[in-house]
Design an enzyme around this catalytic site. Structure first.
Site, PDB file in Angstrom:
ATOM      1  N   ASP A 275      18.353  25.869 -44.916  1.00 66.40           N
ATOM      2  CA  ASP A 275      17.335  25.184 -45.736  1.00 66.40           C
ATOM      3  C   ASP A 275      17.273  25.875 -46.682  1.00 66.40           C
ATOM      4  O   ASP A 275      19.677  26.324 -46.558  1.00 66.40           O
ATOM      5  CB  ASP A 275      15.944  25.924 -45.111  1.00 66.40           C
ATOM      6  CG  ASP A 275      14.429  25.348 -46.349  1.00 66.40           C
ATOM      7  OD1 ASP A 275      14.447  24.682 -47.475  1.00 66.40           O
ATOM      8  OD2 ASP A 275      13.484  24.790 -45.144  1.00 66.40           O
ATOM      9  N   HIS A 322       9.912  12.030 -43.955  1.00 67.61           N
ATOM     10  CA  HIS A 322       8.905  11.579 -45.204  1.00 67.61           C
ATOM     11  C   HIS A 322       8.870  11.713 -46.651  1.00 67.61           C
ATOM     12  O   HIS A 322       8.175  11.555 -46.848  1.00 67.61           O
ATOM     13  CB  HIS A 322       7.385  11.459 -43.701  1.00 67.61           C
ATOM     14  CG  HIS A 322       6.777  13.052 -44.341  1.00 67.61           C
ATOM     15  ND1 HIS A 322       5.267  13.304 -43.853  1.00 67.61           N
ATOM     16  CD2 HIS A 322       7.408  14.791 -44.307  1.00 67.61           C
ATOM     17  CE1 HIS A 322       5.252  14.682 -43.539  1.00 67.61           C
ATOM     18  NE2 HIS A 322       6.809  15.310 -43.854  1.00 67.61           N
TER      19      HIS A 322
HETATM   20  C1  LIG Z   1       8.355  19.551 -44.542  1.00 67.89           C
HETATM   21  S1  LIG Z   1       8.937  20.990 -44.510  1.00 67.89           S
HETATM   22  C2  LIG Z   1       9.217  20.934 -42.992  1.00 67.89           C
HETATM   23  C3  LIG Z   1       9.580  22.062 -42.258  1.00 67.89           C
HETATM   24  C4  LIG Z   1       9.928  22.860 -40.935  1.00 67.89           C
HETATM   25  N1  LIG Z   1      11.029  21.422 -40.675  1.00 67.89           N
HETATM   26  C5  LIG Z   1       8.702  22.754 -40.375  1.00 67.89           C
HETATM   27  O1  LIG Z   1       8.570  21.350 -39.736  1.00 67.89           O
HETATM   28  O2  LIG Z   1       7.955  23.832 -40.634  1.00 67.89           O
HETATM   29  C6  LIG Z   1      10.100  20.020 -45.579  1.00 67.89           C
HETATM   30  C7  LIG Z   1      11.360  21.540 -45.160  1.00 67.89           C
HETATM   31  O3  LIG Z   1      13.118  21.100 -45.821  1.00 67.89           O
HETATM   32  C8  LIG Z   1      13.608  22.152 -46.885  1.00 67.89           C
HETATM   33  N2  LIG Z   1      14.476  20.874 -47.961  1.00 67.89           N
HETATM   34  C9  LIG Z   1      14.354  19.943 -49.186  1.00 67.89           C
HETATM   35  N3  LIG Z   1      15.258  19.877 -49.106  1.00 67.89           N
HETATM   36  C10 LIG Z   1      16.054  19.892 -48.952  1.00 67.89           C
HETATM   37  C11 LIG Z   1      17.473  19.881 -48.489  1.00 67.89           C
HETATM   38  N4  LIG Z   1      17.801  19.693 -49.918  1.00 67.89           N
HETATM   39  N5  LIG Z   1      18.420  20.788 -48.235  1.00 67.89           N
HETATM   40  C12 LIG Z   1      18.079  21.661 -47.255  1.00 67.89           C
HETATM   41  N6  LIG Z   1      16.582  22.077 -47.065  1.00 67.89           N
HETATM   42  C13 LIG Z   1      15.630  21.500 -47.697  1.00 67.89           C
HETATM   43  C14 LIG Z   1      12.619  22.333 -47.924  1.00 67.89           C
HETATM   44  O4  LIG Z   1      12.986  23.743 -48.107  1.00 67.89           O
HETATM   45  C15 LIG Z   1      11.299  22.444 -46.297  1.00 67.89           C
HETATM   46  O5  LIG Z   1      11.517  23.772 -45.942  1.00 67.89           O
END
Ligand SMILES: C[S@@+](CC[C@H](N)C(=O)[O-])C[C@H]1O[C@@H](n2cnc3c(N)ncnc32)[C@H](O)[C@@H]1O
Length: 422
Positions: A275, A322
């Protein structure tokens, strides 16, 4: 003359199904629904018994439909936007002024004292709170403002308080810009074309924007963590053969709630949580010294760039796609290809949308979630077919082998196998 009318049919559905739910509460010694301060904070989640869950869902749908029918088209149209907006307005006041924390749990407080604490004149404060009370957030007793189960929840549950915070402070202004954004860009094709971006006067997407604002980013992450922690892990553990994997990469895994839970059940599998830097640092802190998380590693990685962990058995994405427009989903999948060995899996865990003809309440929640994804990210709630198209657009050598619900949870698992590579 018809012997029954639509409204009396709905009243009958409400009556018979409420009786089923009520019997369930009584026979299981569960508290009956109430917003009294010591009432239950959650009704049925997850649904324990299918027939009770169905009855519960029927009550929510039929009451919604009866309410709309009783209002009629004119009243509905004249009041809909102001009613919904003012619900959010008074909730924003509760959140922004930190009212739940300023009302003592055990005795309540006068409007005058609360006004002093909030530095807002008593008259306006009373107007805002009286509106919040129509949603059972606080109530008045002996001229004092006292807690209900809903206002108390804001104090006792930081994740719920955080979720309310992002709804009123981030979502509320963003939603007013969604239609404008869609007209401007003819749909939303990149995260920077969302209502959120337009409202924030930026061309960056939400995650990129939040990367520069630790306060907003933390509030968002805490709220998402709150959602994540409500989903049981056992059904996911049984849904896939994690034990046969040497390496699993949890892409966009936040602070690792899923990987750390799976790691306990599958000690011989190594989980790498990827992340942004801040989430990774928090995740490392959480597992520091935890023997059962020795097989969990955290790594900074931006999934809009090429994957850096080569040759893993699984690249797992939960609640990621999503949050992105189709074009970005294709890009994220393509970024995994250079790292993937033949036969490796992309596992996508998401709530998939179903056919439209379902209970009205469910339909409203799902369709609202879809618009939320659109507003924040230019993302979407998708069907299995939508995700299959995206996988094929990324590369025809991605083969979708299954897409089915994870029993006992609202999510589905889409299993995609990479047929290219060595
Ligand atoms: C809705 S959360 C889901 C987190 C985890 N997978 C869960 O189900 O609990 C989306 C995650 O994507 C990460 N994220 C968003 N853009 C990203 C990127 N470009 N590279 C890596 N992580 C990213 C955010 O920091 C966040 O932790």
């Amino acid at each position: 003359m018809a012997s029954t009318t639509k409204i009396s049919e709905l009243a009958e559905v409400i009556s018979s199904n409420t009786a089923i739910v009520d019997r369930y509460f009584i026979s299981n010694n569960l508290p009956t629904p109430s917003f009294e301060v010591d009432g239950p904070s959650t009704i049925i989640f997850p649904p324990h018994e299918k027939d009770v869950a169905a009855a519960y869902s029927q009550v929510l749908s039929a009451t919604l439909e009866l309410h709309t029918l009783m209002k009629g088209p004119t009243d509905m149209l004249l009041r809909m936007a102001t009613l919904a907006t003012n619900d959010t307005l008074s909730l924003q006041a509760v959140y922004r002024l930190n009212l739940a924390f300023k009302v003592p749990l055990e005795r309540g407080i006068s409007y005058a004292d609360l006004s002093n604490e909030c530095k807002l004149n008593e008259r306006d404060l009373r107007r805002l709170i009286r509106h919040a009370m129509t949603n059972k957030i606080f109530k008045e007793k002996n001229s004092l403002v006292v807690h209900t189960a809903a206002s108390k929840l804001l104090v006792s549950n930081p994740a719920i308080n955080g979720l309310v915070g992002i709804q009123v402070e981030e979502y509320f202004p963003s939603a007013t810009k969604t239609v404008e954004a869609m007209m401007k860009y003819d749909g939303v094709h990149s995260p920077g074309q969302s209502g959120f971006s337009l409202a924030n006067n930026t061309t960056k997407g939400l995650y990129e924007e939040f990367n520069e604002s630790p306060v907003r980013s933390r509030r968002f992450a805490a709220a998402m963590g709150g959602f994540a922690s409500r989903i049981p892990i056992q059904p996911l553990a049984q849904k896939f053969d994690w034990a046969s994997c040497t390496n699993v990469v949890d892409v966009g895994g936040a602070q690792g709630p899923v990987s750390t839970a799976l790691a306990k059940l599958f000690p011989n599998t190594k989980f790498v949580v990827q992340d942004y830097a801040e989430a990774v640092a928090e995740g490392k802190k959480k597992v520091a010294g935890d023997e059962s998380a020795m097989n969990v590693e955290f790594m900074e990685y931006n999934f809009l760039t090429e994957q850096t962990v080569l040759g893993a058995d699984v690249y797992y994405f939960r609640a990621i796609f999503h949050n992105w427009p189709d074009e970005s989903c294709v890009e994220i999948l393509r970024n995994q290809i250079p790292a993937m060995k033949k036969g490796a899996h992309i596992l996508i865990e998401e709530n998939l949308t179903g056919p439209k003809s379902q209970a009205l309440y469910r339909e409203k929640i799902e369709s609202s979630m879809d618009l939320t994804m659109l507003t924040y990210f230019g993302g979407a709630e998708r069907t299995a077919e939508d995700l299959t198209k995206i996988a094929h657009m990324a590369d025809p050598k991605f083969k979708v082998v299954s897409a089915s619900q994870i029993e006992g949870t609202p999510s589905s698992l889409v299993n995609i196998v990479w047929e290219g590579g060595e």
